[in-house]
Design an enzyme around this catalytic site. Sequence first.
Site, mmCIF file in Angstrom:
data_model
loop_
_atom_site.group_PDB
_atom_site.id
_atom_site.type_symbol
_atom_site.label_atom_id
_atom_site.label_comp_id
_atom_site.label_asym_id
_atom_site.label_seq_id
_atom_site.Cartn_x
_atom_site.Cartn_y
_atom_site.Cartn_z
ATOM 1 N N HIS A 58 0.845 -1.189 0.000
ATOM 2 C CA HIS A 58 0.000 0.000 0.000
ATOM 3 C C HIS A 58 0.882 1.242 0.000
ATOM 4 C CE1 HIS A 58 1.059 0.728 4.185
ATOM 5 N NE2 HIS A 58 0.890 -0.572 4.377
ATOM 6 N N ALA B 230 13.652 -20.073 9.457
ATOM 7 C CA ALA B 230 12.299 -19.904 9.987
ATOM 8 C C ALA B 230 12.129 -18.527 10.611
ATOM 9 C CB ALA B 230 12.004 -20.986 11.027
ATOM 10 N N LYS C 187 25.368 -17.056 6.078
ATOM 11 C CA LYS C 187 26.571 -17.685 5.536
ATOM 12 C C LYS C 187 26.336 -18.079 4.092
ATOM 13 C CE LYS C 187 25.825 -22.488 6.959
ATOM 14 N NZ LYS C 187 26.425 -23.597 7.678
#
Length: 96
Positions: free
Chosen positions: A20, A65, A88
């Site tokens: 937006h 994650a 890495k």
Amino acid sequence: MDPQKYVMIGPNTLITTVNHPLSPMGRRKHLGIAKPVKIGSDVWTGGNVTILPGVTVGNNVVIAAGAVVTKDVPDNCVIGGVPAKIIKEIENDVEG
């Protein structure tokens, strides 16, 4: 970028292509800004990853994650964090 192969997407991953405007008037007008997301081959996203509009994820990338990917990601690396950054580099052992 070649067609995607060997892509694994973890649970609750959000790949969003719509954003937006920053201005109040633009938001009041319900204006949307669409930008494509491109994901390369041999990409693995962990759970709860968010990939924002306009981002290109390179080949042979692991996204940790919970990461929030706000910028393009080069090939052959592990990224993580909020915002995501390179943790890495990893070897591409499938190309000769």
